[in-house]
Design a protein around this motif. Structure first.
Motif, PDB file in Angstrom:
ATOM      1  N   MET A  68       0.847  -1.197   0.000  1.00  0.00           N
ATOM      2  CA  MET A  68       0.000   0.000   0.000  1.00  0.00           C
ATOM      3  C   MET A  68       0.880   1.244   0.000  1.00  0.00           C
ATOM      4  SD  MET A  68      -3.253  -0.685   2.516  1.00  0.00           S
ATOM      5  CE  MET A  68      -2.298  -0.891   4.017  1.00  0.00           C
ATOM      6  N   LYS A  69       0.325   2.316  -0.550  1.00  0.00           N
ATOM      7  CA  LYS A  69       1.011   3.606  -0.553  1.00  0.00           C
ATOM      8  C   LYS A  69       0.287   4.561   0.393  1.00  0.00           C
ATOM      9  CE  LYS A  69       2.398   7.539  -3.429  1.00  0.00           C
ATOM     10  NZ  LYS A  69       2.436   8.119  -4.803  1.00  0.00           N
ATOM     11  N   LEU A  70       1.062   5.163   1.272  1.00  0.00           N
ATOM     12  CA  LEU A  70       0.551   6.150   2.221  1.00  0.00           C
ATOM     13  C   LEU A  70       1.177   7.503   1.919  1.00  0.00           C
ATOM     14  CD1 LEU A  70      -0.824   7.099   4.882  1.00  0.00           C
ATOM     15  CD2 LEU A  70       1.192   6.236   6.104  1.00  0.00           C
ATOM     16  N   SER A  96       6.720   4.460  13.207  1.00  0.00           N
ATOM     17  CA  SER A  96       7.010   3.368  14.145  1.00  0.00           C
ATOM     18  C   SER A  96       5.976   2.256  14.009  1.00  0.00           C
ATOM     19  CB  SER A  96       7.058   3.876  15.587  1.00  0.00           C
ATOM     20  OG  SER A  96       5.773   4.267  16.038  1.00  0.00           O
ATOM     21  N   ALA A  97       4.704   2.634  13.839  1.00  0.00           N
ATOM     22  CA  ALA A  97       3.657   1.626  13.649  1.00  0.00           C
ATOM     23  C   ALA A  97       3.854   0.874  12.341  1.00  0.00           C
ATOM     24  CB  ALA A  97       2.280   2.280  13.689  1.00  0.00           C
ATOM     25  N   LEU A  98       4.264   1.573  11.301  1.00  0.00           N
ATOM     26  CA  LEU A  98       4.502   0.929  10.012  1.00  0.00           C
ATOM     27  C   LEU A  98       5.674  -0.045  10.108  1.00  0.00           C
ATOM     28  CD1 LEU A  98       4.105   3.957   7.562  1.00  0.00           C
ATOM     29  CD2 LEU A  98       2.353   2.353   8.359  1.00  0.00           C
ATOM     30  N   LEU A  99       6.700   0.319  10.862  1.00  0.00           N
ATOM     31  CA  LEU A  99       7.863  -0.563  11.012  1.00  0.00           C
ATOM     32  C   LEU A  99       7.519  -1.823  11.805  1.00  0.00           C
ATOM     33  CD1 LEU A  99      10.671   2.052  11.773  1.00  0.00           C
ATOM     34  CD2 LEU A  99      10.244   0.877   9.608  1.00  0.00           C
ATOM     35  N   ARG A 100       6.576  -1.710  12.737  1.00  0.00           N
ATOM     36  CA  ARG A 100       6.167  -2.882  13.536  1.00  0.00           C
ATOM     37  C   ARG A 100       5.260  -3.826  12.751  1.00  0.00           C
ATOM     38  NH1 ARG A 100       5.312   1.145  17.470  1.00  0.00           N
ATOM     39  NH2 ARG A 100       3.038   0.979  17.195  1.00  0.00           N
ATOM     40  N   ASP A 101       4.621  -3.298  11.730  1.00  0.00           N
ATOM     41  CA  ASP A 101       3.663  -4.092  10.969  1.00  0.00           C
ATOM     42  C   ASP A 101       4.395  -5.024  10.003  1.00  0.00           C
ATOM     43  OD1 ASP A 101       1.424  -5.085   9.741  1.00  0.00           O
ATOM     44  OD2 ASP A 101       1.046  -3.314   8.514  1.00  0.00           O
ATOM     45  N   ARG A 102       4.300  -6.327  10.245  1.00  0.00           N
ATOM     46  CA  ARG A 102       4.950  -7.305   9.375  1.00  0.00           C
ATOM     47  C   ARG A 102       3.931  -8.153   8.624  1.00  0.00           C
ATOM     48  NH1 ARG A 102       9.004  -4.863   8.663  1.00  0.00           N
ATOM     49  NH2 ARG A 102       9.890  -6.719   7.662  1.00  0.00           N
ATOM     50  N   GLU A 103       2.649  -7.745   8.670  1.00  0.00           N
ATOM     51  CA  GLU A 103       1.597  -8.525   8.030  1.00  0.00           C
ATOM     52  C   GLU A 103       1.626  -8.328   6.515  1.00  0.00           C
ATOM     53  OE1 GLU A 103      -0.526 -10.647   9.575  1.00  0.00           O
ATOM     54  OE2 GLU A 103       0.646 -10.248  11.397  1.00  0.00           O
ATOM     55  N   PRO A 104       1.139  -9.336   5.769  1.00  0.00           N
ATOM     56  CA  PRO A 104       1.033  -9.169   4.310  1.00  0.00           C
ATOM     57  C   PRO A 104       0.153  -7.970   3.959  1.00  0.00           C
ATOM     58  CG  PRO A 104       0.670 -11.456   4.947  1.00  0.00           C
ATOM     59  CD  PRO A 104       0.701 -10.657   6.220  1.00  0.00           C
ATOM     60  N   GLY A 105       0.500  -7.275   2.889  1.00  0.00           N
ATOM     61  CA  GLY A 105      -0.283  -6.127   2.458  1.00  0.00           C
ATOM     62  C   GLY A 105       0.006  -4.855   3.222  1.00  0.00           C
ATOM     63  N   ARG A 106       1.100  -4.834   3.949  1.00  0.00           N
ATOM     64  CA  ARG A 106       1.422  -3.646   4.752  1.00  0.00           C
ATOM     65  C   ARG A 106       1.820  -2.478   3.846  1.00  0.00           C
ATOM     66  NH1 ARG A 106       7.139  -3.435   5.871  1.00  0.00           N
ATOM     67  NH2 ARG A 106       8.245  -5.062   4.722  1.00  0.00           N
ATOM     68  N   GLU A 112      -1.261   6.299  16.359  1.00  0.00           N
ATOM     69  CA  GLU A 112      -0.631   5.651  15.220  1.00  0.00           C
ATOM     70  C   GLU A 112      -1.098   4.206  15.064  1.00  0.00           C
ATOM     71  OE1 GLU A 112       2.160   5.288  18.768  1.00  0.00           O
ATOM     72  OE2 GLU A 112       0.831   6.809  17.914  1.00  0.00           O
ATOM     73  N   ASP A 113      -1.349   3.522  16.186  1.00  0.00           N
ATOM     74  CA  ASP A 113      -1.856   2.158  16.120  1.00  0.00           C
ATOM     75  C   ASP A 113      -3.321   2.139  15.702  1.00  0.00           C
ATOM     76  OD1 ASP A 113       0.563   0.900  16.910  1.00  0.00           O
ATOM     77  OD2 ASP A 113       0.155   1.419  18.985  1.00  0.00           O
ATOM     78  N   VAL A 114      -4.085   3.148  16.159  1.00  0.00           N
ATOM     79  CA  VAL A 114      -5.474   3.269  15.708  1.00  0.00           C
ATOM     80  C   VAL A 114      -5.508   3.495  14.202  1.00  0.00           C
ATOM     81  CG1 VAL A 114      -7.602   4.610  15.903  1.00  0.00           C
ATOM     82  CG2 VAL A 114      -6.236   4.156  17.943  1.00  0.00           C
ATOM     83  N   ALA A 115      -4.611   4.346  13.699  1.00  0.00           N
ATOM     84  CA  ALA A 115      -4.562   4.613  12.264  1.00  0.00           C
ATOM     85  C   ALA A 115      -4.229   3.353  11.480  1.00  0.00           C
ATOM     86  CB  ALA A 115      -3.531   5.708  11.968  1.00  0.00           C
ATOM     87  N   LEU A 116      -3.281   2.562  11.997  1.00  0.00           N
ATOM     88  CA  LEU A 116      -2.907   1.323  11.317  1.00  0.00           C
ATOM     89  C   LEU A 116      -4.076   0.336  11.317  1.00  0.00           C
ATOM     90  CD1 LEU A 116      -0.606  -0.257   9.947  1.00  0.00           C
ATOM     91  CD2 LEU A 116       0.019  -1.138  12.207  1.00  0.00           C
ATOM     92  N   ALA A 117      -4.768   0.210  12.449  1.00  0.00           N
ATOM     93  CA  ALA A 117      -5.935  -0.680  12.509  1.00  0.00           C
ATOM     94  C   ALA A 117      -7.024  -0.209  11.556  1.00  0.00           C
ATOM     95  CB  ALA A 117      -6.472  -0.737  13.939  1.00  0.00           C
ATOM     96  N   LEU A 118      -7.201   1.112  11.447  1.00  0.00           N
ATOM     97  CA  LEU A 118      -8.185   1.658  10.529  1.00  0.00           C
ATOM     98  C   LEU A 118      -7.826   1.332   9.083  1.00  0.00           C
ATOM     99  CD1 LEU A 118     -10.623   3.409   9.795  1.00  0.00           C
ATOM    100  CD2 LEU A 118      -9.188   5.443  10.132  1.00  0.00           C
ATOM    101  N   MET A 119      -6.560   1.535   8.719  1.00  0.00           N
ATOM    102  CA  MET A 119      -6.136   1.242   7.358  1.00  0.00           C
ATOM    103  C   MET A 119      -6.308  -0.241   7.031  1.00  0.00           C
ATOM    104  SD  MET A 119      -2.802   3.570   6.459  1.00  0.00           S
ATOM    105  CE  MET A 119      -1.764   2.998   7.797  1.00  0.00           C
ATOM    106  N   ARG A 120      -5.903  -1.107   7.945  1.00  0.00           N
ATOM    107  CA  ARG A 120      -6.018  -2.539   7.693  1.00  0.00           C
ATOM    108  C   ARG A 120      -7.487  -2.963   7.624  1.00  0.00           C
ATOM    109  NH1 ARG A 120      -2.690  -6.041   6.941  1.00  0.00           N
ATOM    110  NH2 ARG A 120      -0.451  -5.702   7.063  1.00  0.00           N
TER     111      ARG A 120
END
Length: 446
Positions: free
Chosen positions: A1-3, A18-28, A326-334
């Protein structure tokens, strides 16, 4: 994905990274485009993020842009986090407010209205540009005042703009901490209001509301920041946990007096602190370490005059843990990108979920997120004592939007005069004239 991050040279960008670096799931997220009008800060921020990503395999690529149109094509998500007139603008709002005997905080009362009036024309242009160049992108708004900005942008983007604030989840985490419970899938929060104007009314753990346990114990209440700020007696009288920004409403005289006695305003402190930070970060070998040090200093001084007015002293380390926006934003995007259902507190169009406000009013309430976006959960309830304040502030927000979108000076005056923290039409008129003479951005108000 592009942010794409609008305002990517801003101080909080490494939190998102930091949240993006912690995310190792497919489609990050694999590509981050930083957009800012300050090219020097962009270059420094790129160095900070590179330092932060050192040793992290497959970190997202980072590009920098001073032209938003270069960055937007191909965006899946767009973060908006801008500050029109910079931190100096915030300092000016605080000075103007104090000179007229009102609170000048950047999201509440005069300061919030002034900030919105100079910000809304810019974010509306951004909304139109996103719709033209990245029509399938979702906009996640961090720009303050978040509720007003999100509602205005929704007139162009509809449901594809969602506002985020970390205050509600930070409050909930601190309350859960007193129960020895971590926020997780077994926890459901009931929270209702507007951005920086809401109440936590239930904390269900495995289906059982545990908030009464917190409210029954004065020591437990005053073990965390909001409890110390408002006092156990008042929180027990309310029967709900208030957002920290409600301190400006409940203790306005005390806060104003503390502001007037303080050696400098919050924004003036941040101007000086940030100037030091950018100078150090631009020259040192490890700029991410400099950012961490600066952030710790910044968090330690958060809402300092409010704490002074309540006699709280220094912040506890536990209270300095952010709400994790930042974690809320990542959960929202996913949730949106991969249909990963999540329950989050967000700023969205009401759509009948919160009684007393119309469908298009942006409110801050729990939502279910899935591939179709964020869906407000029906049944959210503002406590009876807060209904009048929420109704009045929503009117103020809409008059502010009317003023900004149509160059309507009378609407701006109505917004100021009807805000609960401005106690005189004469003062409202003087505030508006001082703001217009201080900010060229407001020349459109005829």
């Amino acid at each position: 994905m592009k942010l794409v991050m609008i305002g990517g040279g801003g101080f909080r960008t490494p939190l998102v990274h930091s949240a993006l670096l912690r995310d190792r799931e497919p489609g990050r997220v694999t590509e981050v485009a930083l957009v800012d009008v300050d090219a020097d800060r962009l270059r420094t921020m790129a160095r900070i993020l590179a330092d932060q990503a050192e040793g992290v395999p497959d970190a997202p690529t980072v590009s920098v842009h001073t032209d938003v149109e270069d960055a937007l094509p191909g965006a899946d998500f767009v973060f908006s986090a801008i500050r029109v007139a910079g931190m100096e603008g915030r300092a000016t709002d605080e000075r103007i407010g104090q000179s007229h005997g009102v609170i000048g905080q950047e999201t509440v009362g005069f300061g919030g209205i002034s900030y919105a009036l100079r910000t809304l024309p810019t974010v509306m242009e951004l909304a139109r540009t996103v719709k033209r160049l990245a029509p399938d992108a979702w906009v996640i708004n961090f720009t303050n005042p978040a509720g007003v900005v999100t509602e205005a942008m929704s007139t162009v983007l509809g449901e594809r703009v969602i506002g985020i604030c970390d205050s509600p989840i930070g409050l909930a985490r601190r309350a859960l901490g007193t129960l020895g419970v971590q926020h997780g899938p077994d926890v459901e929060l009931e929270y209702a209001g507007l951005n920086h104007l809401g109440w936590l009314t239930a904390v269900r753990v495995d289906g059982v509301d545990r908030l009464p346990e917190v409210l029954a114990d004065a020591g437990r209440i005053e073990s965390f920041e909001e409890g110390k700020l408002f006092g156990a007696e008042w929180i027990q009288a309310l029967g709900a946990l208030p957002n920290e920004y409600l301190h400006y409403y409940s203790y306005r005289r005390d806060v104003l007096q503390a502001d007037q006695y303080a050696p400098h305003t919050r924004a003036r402190y941040l101007v000086e602190q940030q100037d030091r930070f950018w100078a150090v970060a631009g020259a040192c070998e490890h700029p991410y370490r400099a950012w961490q040090d600066s952030r710790n200093e910044r968090e330690a001084s958060y809402m300092a005059t409010n704490r002074d007015s309540a006699g709280m002293g220094e912040r506890d380390v536990e209270d300095m843990t952010s709400g994790g926006y930042e974690d809320v934003a990542l959960a929202l995007m996913r949730g949106i990108a991969y249909d990963q259902r999540a329950r989050l507190i967000l700023n969205v169009r009401n759509r009948g979920a919160l009684a007393g406000l119309d469908d298009d009013a942006v409110v801050e309430i729990p939502c279910i997120v899935d591939a179709a976006g964020a869906h407000p959960i029906p049944g959210a309830r503002v406590p009876d004592f807060g209904l009048g304040t929420v109704t009045a502030v929503k009117y103020v927000e809409r008059q502010t939007i009317q003023a900004a979108l149509h160059g309507d000076r009378a609407a701006a005056l109505r917004a100021l005069a009807h805000h609960p923290l401005v106690d005189s039409v004469r003062v409202a008129r003087a505030l508006l004239e001082d703001a217009r003479s201080s900010f060229p951005h407001l020349s459109y108000l005829s």
